[in-house]
Design a protein around this motif. Structure first.
Motif, short mmCIF file in Angstrom:
data_model
loop_
_atom_site.label_atom_id
_atom_site.label_comp_id
_atom_site.label_asym_id
_atom_site.label_seq_id
_atom_site.Cartn_x
_atom_site.Cartn_y
_atom_site.Cartn_z
N ASN A 1 -36.65 -3.39 -47.21
CA ASN A 1 -36.01 -3.42 -48.32
C ASN A 1 -34.69 -2.72 -48.08
N VAL A 2 -35.20 -1.61 -47.04
CA VAL A 2 -33.27 -0.90 -47.07
C VAL A 2 -32.12 -1.54 -45.70
N ALA A 3 -33.18 -1.85 -44.41
CA ALA A 3 -32.40 -2.92 -43.87
C ALA A 3 -31.91 -4.00 -44.38
N THR A 4 -32.50 -4.55 -45.36
CA THR A 4 -31.76 -5.32 -45.93
C THR A 4 -30.70 -5.18 -46.65
N ARG A 5 -30.91 -4.37 -47.79
CA ARG A 5 -29.44 -3.25 -48.50
C ARG A 5 -28.91 -2.93 -47.19
N LEU A 6 -29.16 -2.82 -46.40
CA LEU A 6 -27.87 -1.52 -45.84
C LEU A 6 -27.17 -3.17 -44.63
N ARG A 7 -28.08 -4.47 -44.80
CA ARG A 7 -27.01 -5.32 -43.80
C ARG A 7 -25.87 -5.70 -45.37
N VAL B 1 -28.19 6.00 -39.12
CA VAL B 1 -28.85 4.74 -39.46
C VAL B 1 -27.82 3.99 -40.02
N LYS B 2 -26.90 4.70 -41.03
CA LYS B 2 -25.34 4.18 -41.03
C LYS B 2 -24.76 3.89 -40.08
N GLU B 3 -24.45 4.85 -39.26
CA GLU B 3 -23.16 4.36 -37.83
C GLU B 3 -24.19 3.07 -37.51
N VAL B 4 -25.46 3.21 -37.06
CA VAL B 4 -25.49 1.81 -36.51
C VAL B 4 -25.86 0.69 -37.49
N ALA B 5 -26.08 0.51 -38.36
CA ALA B 5 -25.84 -0.46 -39.57
C ALA B 5 -24.41 -1.15 -39.58
N SER B 6 -23.02 0.20 -40.14
CA SER B 6 -21.99 -0.34 -39.88
C SER B 6 -21.57 -0.79 -38.95
N LEU B 7 -21.71 -0.65 -37.51
CA LEU B 7 -21.53 -1.73 -36.81
C LEU B 7 -22.67 -3.33 -35.87
N LYS B 8 -23.34 -3.13 -37.07
CA LYS B 8 -24.12 -4.23 -37.41
C LYS B 8 -25.08 -4.05 -35.79
N GLY B 9 -25.48 -3.40 -35.66
CA GLY B 9 -26.75 -3.20 -34.77
C GLY B 9 -28.30 -3.18 -35.45
N CYS B 10 -28.65 -3.69 -34.82
CA CYS B 10 -30.65 -3.51 -35.66
C CYS B 10 -31.09 -2.16 -36.32
N VAL B 11 -30.86 -2.15 -37.17
CA VAL B 11 -31.88 -0.56 -37.52
C VAL B 11 -33.36 -1.01 -38.04
N LYS B 12 -34.02 -2.10 -37.56
CA LYS B 12 -35.58 -3.10 -38.46
C LYS B 12 -36.12 -1.94 -37.67
N MET C 1 -34.40 3.72 -56.25
CA MET C 1 -34.83 2.45 -55.88
C MET C 1 -35.63 1.69 -54.66
N MET C 2 -34.84 2.09 -53.92
CA MET C 2 -34.94 1.92 -52.48
C MET C 2 -36.69 3.31 -51.97
N PHE D 1 -31.35 11.53 -48.60
CA PHE D 1 -31.53 9.89 -48.94
C PHE D 1 -31.12 8.80 -48.81
N ASP D 2 -29.96 9.61 -48.06
CA ASP D 2 -28.71 8.23 -48.07
C ASP D 2 -28.65 7.42 -47.06
N PRO D 3 -30.02 6.47 -46.51
CA PRO D 3 -30.87 5.68 -47.29
C PRO D 3 -32.07 6.32 -46.97
N ILE D 4 -33.26 6.49 -47.22
CA ILE D 4 -34.25 6.43 -46.74
C ILE D 4 -34.56 5.81 -45.18
N THR D 5 -35.77 6.31 -44.17
CA THR D 5 -35.65 6.21 -42.67
C THR D 5 -37.53 6.87 -42.55
N ASN D 6 -37.23 5.54 -41.76
CA ASN D 6 -38.89 6.46 -41.28
C ASN D 6 -39.52 7.48 -41.13
N GLY D 7 -38.49 8.29 -40.99
CA GLY D 7 -38.63 9.19 -40.56
C GLY D 7 -38.92 9.93 -42.01
#
Ligand code: ADP
Length: 159
Positions: A148-154, A131-142, A52-53, A10-16
């Motif tokens: 809460n996870v989207a905020t922490r990734l940002r 998800v981590k890959e997309v977030a690291s490249l500043k893609g939208c993971v909404k 926590m997430m 769960f690094d991090p938890i996703t909608n899946g």
């Protein structure tokens, strides 16, 4: 009292993951989401952050507990008096690893069953790594993770 354990990184938890949790919580009196506290595996979030997430994102489900475990999952399941391990299956590529794990766990604890829940077709492509890959490249993971996870990734990948 019928208890199930849903283990993972769960690094991090996703909608899946959330989909699997919502569906399997209906099958048990209590579902324990068990976060692997693995020192070897390089994780983006600490165990505490991951827990926590998950707690925040599953607050709407009454019969959930979120805990960490180290060492053998079967020992943890026994300690919690759980008879069922839940795993999610996405594609055929998950199958070989999951089969090996389920058979080894059966060897370690014959009285504990692994039950597989098929992914929701909307999330079959979704993994924590992508998800981590997309977030690291500043893609939208909404649409991929709870808010809460989207905020922490940002925050994590902010310059
Ligand atoms: P692990 O590191 O043990 O593979 P993960 O955190 O990646 O743990 O996933 C935990 C469980 O959730 C695994 O059984 C995995 O197959 C399942 N899972 C992950 N993503 C999805 C998804 N999108 N749909 C269904 N199951 C999923």
């Amino acid at each position: 009292m019928c208890t199930g354990v849903y283990p993972g990184s769960f690094d991090p938890i996703t909608n899946g993951h959330i989909d699997i949790i919502e569906r399997s919580a209906k099958l048990f009196d209590k579902l324990i989401v068990a976060v692997l506290n693995n020192h070897d595996k390089k994780s983006l979030f600490t165990t505490e952050e991951r827990i926590m997430m998950i707690r925040e994102a599953t607050a709407h489900i009454p019969n959930i507990e979120v805990e960490y475990f180290c060492g053998l999952l079967m020992e943890f399941a026994r300690l919690k008096q759980a008879r069922v391990i839940i795993r999610g299956l996405r594609a055929v590529s998950d199958f070989e690893y999951e089969l090996q794990m389920a058979l080894m766990n059966k060897k370690l604890a014959e009285d504990i069953e692994t039950v597989f829940i098929m992914t929701n077709c909307h999330y079959s492509y979704l993994s924590s790594s992508i998800v981590k890959e997309v977030a690291s490249l500043k893609g939208c993971v909404k649409e991929l993770v709870p808010p809460n996870v989207a905020t922490r990734l940002r925050d994590k990948f902010a310059d």
